[in-house]
Scaffold this motif. Structure first.
Motif, short mmCIF file in Angstrom:
data_model
loop_
_atom_site.label_atom_id
_atom_site.label_comp_id
_atom_site.label_asym_id
_atom_site.label_seq_id
_atom_site.Cartn_x
_atom_site.Cartn_y
_atom_site.Cartn_z
N VAL A 90 -7.06 10.57 -10.16
CA VAL A 90 -7.20 11.01 -8.77
C VAL A 90 -6.65 12.43 -8.64
O VAL A 90 -5.59 12.74 -9.18
CB VAL A 90 -6.49 10.03 -7.81
CG1 VAL A 90 -6.34 10.62 -6.41
CG2 VAL A 90 -7.24 8.71 -7.75
N GLY A 96 -1.03 9.41 -4.09
CA GLY A 96 0.03 8.81 -3.28
C GLY A 96 -0.46 8.17 -1.99
O GLY A 96 0.32 7.88 -1.10
N GLY A 98 -2.95 5.54 -2.21
CA GLY A 98 -3.64 4.30 -2.55
C GLY A 98 -5.06 4.48 -3.05
O GLY A 98 -5.80 3.51 -3.23
N LYS A 137 -0.20 -4.31 -9.51
CA LYS A 137 -0.69 -4.63 -8.17
C LYS A 137 -2.06 -5.30 -8.20
O LYS A 137 -2.37 -6.17 -7.39
CB LYS A 137 -0.77 -3.33 -7.36
CG LYS A 137 -0.94 -3.50 -5.89
CD LYS A 137 -0.68 -2.22 -5.13
CE LYS A 137 -1.77 -1.18 -5.38
NZ LYS A 137 -1.58 0.03 -4.57
C1 LIG Z 1 -2.18 7.81 -11.95
C2 LIG Z 1 -2.96 8.27 -10.74
C3 LIG Z 1 -4.43 7.92 -10.91
C4 LIG Z 1 -2.41 7.58 -9.47
O1 LIG Z 1 -3.26 7.88 -8.36
P1 LIG Z 1 -2.84 7.55 -6.85
O2 LIG Z 1 -4.08 7.57 -6.02
O3 LIG Z 1 -1.73 8.46 -6.45
O4 LIG Z 1 -2.29 6.06 -6.98
P2 LIG Z 1 -2.15 4.99 -5.81
O5 LIG Z 1 -1.67 5.74 -4.58
O6 LIG Z 1 -3.37 4.17 -5.70
O7 LIG Z 1 -1.02 3.99 -6.35
C5 LIG Z 1 0.11 4.41 -6.94
C6 LIG Z 1 1.09 3.25 -6.87
O8 LIG Z 1 2.14 3.58 -7.74
C7 LIG Z 1 3.37 3.59 -7.05
N1 LIG Z 1 4.14 4.65 -7.67
C8 LIG Z 1 4.03 5.98 -7.50
N2 LIG Z 1 4.90 6.63 -8.30
C9 LIG Z 1 5.56 5.69 -9.01
C10 LIG Z 1 6.56 5.73 -10.01
N3 LIG Z 1 7.04 6.88 -10.46
N4 LIG Z 1 6.99 4.54 -10.51
C11 LIG Z 1 6.49 3.37 -10.07
N5 LIG Z 1 5.54 3.27 -9.14
C12 LIG Z 1 5.07 4.43 -8.61
C13 LIG Z 1 2.99 3.86 -5.62
O9 LIG Z 1 3.99 3.36 -4.75
C14 LIG Z 1 1.69 3.10 -5.49
O10 LIG Z 1 1.90 1.71 -5.29
P3 LIG Z 1 1.70 1.05 -3.82
O11 LIG Z 1 0.28 1.30 -3.44
O12 LIG Z 1 2.00 -0.36 -4.03
O13 LIG Z 1 2.65 1.78 -2.94
C15 LIG Z 1 -2.83 9.80 -10.56
O14 LIG Z 1 -1.47 10.14 -10.51
C16 LIG Z 1 -3.51 10.59 -11.66
O15 LIG Z 1 -4.72 10.79 -11.61
N6 LIG Z 1 -2.76 11.07 -12.66
C17 LIG Z 1 -3.31 11.87 -13.73
C18 LIG Z 1 -4.31 11.11 -14.61
C19 LIG Z 1 -3.76 9.79 -15.15
O16 LIG Z 1 -2.61 9.74 -15.56
N7 LIG Z 1 -4.60 8.75 -15.14
C20 LIG Z 1 -4.21 7.42 -15.52
C21 LIG Z 1 -4.37 7.13 -16.97
S1 LIG Z 1 -3.98 5.44 -17.32
#
Ligand SMILES: CC(C)(COP(=O)(O)OP(=O)(O)OC[C@H]1O[C@@H](n2cnc3c(N)ncnc32)[C@H](O)[C@@H]1OP(=O)(O)O)[C@@H](O)C(=O)NCCC(=O)NCCS
Length: 169
Positions: A90, A96, A98, A137
């Motif tokens: 994302v 952050g 969802g 989740k």
């Molecule tokens: C990983 C990624 C896809 C997350 O996207 P996002 O849209 O922010 O994620 P979401 O908001 O759907 O959910 C994140 C969840 O993690 C939780 N979270 C966030 N940071 C956290 C941390 N450091 N430790 C634990 N949980 C964490 C959030 O509370 C949320 O949970 P909730 O919905 O129950 O509150 C995004 O950071 C990204 O694209 N990163 C770079 C590419 C990558 O790493 N891809 C994944 C490869 S497996």
């Protein structure tokens, strides 16, 4: 926020550049790709989409039409079994909220409806807090921590998560 997933298509190279060309985005994924690699990758995705094998989606905000990220699943062999693997990403300005969790849930619905493999796996780096939270989740079971090759030739510590697509929900 309401969102939908749409098959990846021609014209999605700019989104790919933002997702896979950005060092911050690729921190857990072996570093950014070059422009030329991304052009080749986009061509490959378009060819795959034409074969009807498209399981690569962009995650789109229903209200604005903004493309916010991607989610993709594919076939692989794992521990002697044919399974799906899934991955997501994302853009920073939409993180952050969802988006990854909801987009991934929609892709899982698609995979489930294929009735092709029982199990879907995800292998986030142990350091990737949000991705591990998403797996938990969405009902994946944590199997174990493993050494995982990604990208080819480099190894990282990952969690092995498994989802039973045939389980009653
Ligand atoms: C990983 C990624 C896809 C997350 O996207 P996002 O849209 O922010 O994620 P979401 O908001 O759907 O959910 C994140 C969840 O993690 C939780 N979270 C966030 N940071 C956290 C941390 N450091 N430790 C634990 N949980 C964490 C959030 O509370 C949320 O949970 P909730 O919905 O129950 O509150 C995004 O950071 C990204 O694209 N990163 C770079 C590419 C990558 O790493 N891809 C994944 C490869 S497996």
């Amino acid at each position: 926020m309401e969102l939908r997933i749409e098959p990846w298509g021609p014209g999605d190279l700019p989104l790919l550049e933002k997702l896979l060309g950005d060092p911050a985005m690729m921190e857990h994924l072996g570093g950014p790709e070059t422009h030329d690699q991304l052009v080749e990758r986009q061509k490959r995705y378009e060819r795959l989409a034409e074969t009807g094998m498209a399981r690569r989606f962009k995650i789109v905000d229903k209200a604005t039409g903004d493309a916010m990220g991607s989610v993709v699943y594919w076939d692989r062999a794992w521990r002697g079994e044919d399974v799906f693997e899934i991955g997501w990403s994302v853009l920073p300005q939409f993180q952050g909220r969802g988006v990854a969790g909801k987009g991934t849930a929609l892709a899982i619905d698609e995979a489930r409806s294929e009735k092709k493999h029982r199990f879907m796996y995800a292998f986030p780096s142990v350091d990737n807090g949000p991705s591990n939270a998403i797996c938990r989740k969405l009902g994946f079971a944590l199997i174990e921590e493993i050494e995982f090759e990604y990208p080819k030739g480099s190894f990282m510590r990952c969690n092995e998560w498994r989802l039973d697509l045939f389980a009653l929900i």
